[in-house]
Write a protein that holds these residues in place. Sequence first.
Motif, PDB file in Angstrom:
ATOM      1  N   ALA A  14       0.840  -1.196   0.000  1.00 40.39           N
ATOM      2  CA  ALA A  14       0.000   0.000   0.000  1.00 40.39           C
ATOM      3  C   ALA A  14       0.880   1.253   0.000  1.00 40.39           C
ATOM      4  O   ALA A  14       1.885   1.315   0.717  1.00 40.39           O
ATOM      5  N   SER A  85       0.189   5.819  -5.121  1.00 38.91           N
ATOM      6  CA  SER A  85      -0.510   5.790  -3.829  1.00 38.91           C
ATOM      7  C   SER A  85      -1.555   4.673  -3.809  1.00 38.91           C
ATOM      8  O   SER A  85      -2.716   4.885  -3.428  1.00 38.91           O
ATOM      9  N   LYS A  87      -3.893   1.575  -3.007  1.00 43.39           N
ATOM     10  CA  LYS A  87      -4.608   1.119  -1.826  1.00 43.39           C
ATOM     11  C   LYS A  87      -5.010  -0.346  -2.012  1.00 43.39           C
ATOM     12  O   LYS A  87      -5.173  -0.801  -3.153  1.00 43.39           O
ATOM     13  N   LYS A  89      -7.742  -1.791  -1.857  1.00 40.86           N
ATOM     14  CA  LYS A  89      -8.975  -1.972  -2.618  1.00 40.86           C
ATOM     15  C   LYS A  89      -8.757  -1.873  -4.118  1.00 40.86           C
ATOM     16  O   LYS A  89      -9.674  -2.137  -4.895  1.00 40.86           O
ATOM     17  N   THR A 121      -1.418  -4.780   2.525  1.00 43.14           N
ATOM     18  CA  THR A 121      -1.460  -3.791   3.600  1.00 43.14           C
ATOM     19  C   THR A 121      -0.116  -3.709   4.302  1.00 43.14           C
ATOM     20  O   THR A 121       0.735  -4.572   4.161  1.00 43.14           O
TER      21      THR A 121
END
Length: 121
Positions: A14, A85, A87, A89, A121
């Motif tokens: 992440a 950046s 994430k 998701k 993560t």
Amino acid sequence: QVRLEESGGGLVQAGGSLRLSCAASGGTVSTTSMGWFRQVPGKEREFVASISWNGAFTDYVDSVKGRFTISRDNALNMLYLQMDSLKPKATAVYSCNLYYTSYAPSEYEYWGQGTQVTVST
């Protein structure tokens, strides 16, 4: 018929970045809008970003605005997606295609194999 081959996916933490590439063969895509789409298992394929034939206009799904950048090189018949950046998701199989505003992703008849993006993560 135009064939599409995506590459550049992988595993990233992440906050990291990836650059996806899409190579078109069997015909030119230089006069057509192009788009990136993504799909996770069990869900419908969704629109991520699009770019007009000359690169003058771009559009993004709200969740990636400001972090993803779509671009193209018509001389090379290539499409790109810079993803910053990242994430968790964003984890999905990413695919490119010609882009028609009136088409839902489910209406496209052809898709390449896509490239897996996994954000940990």
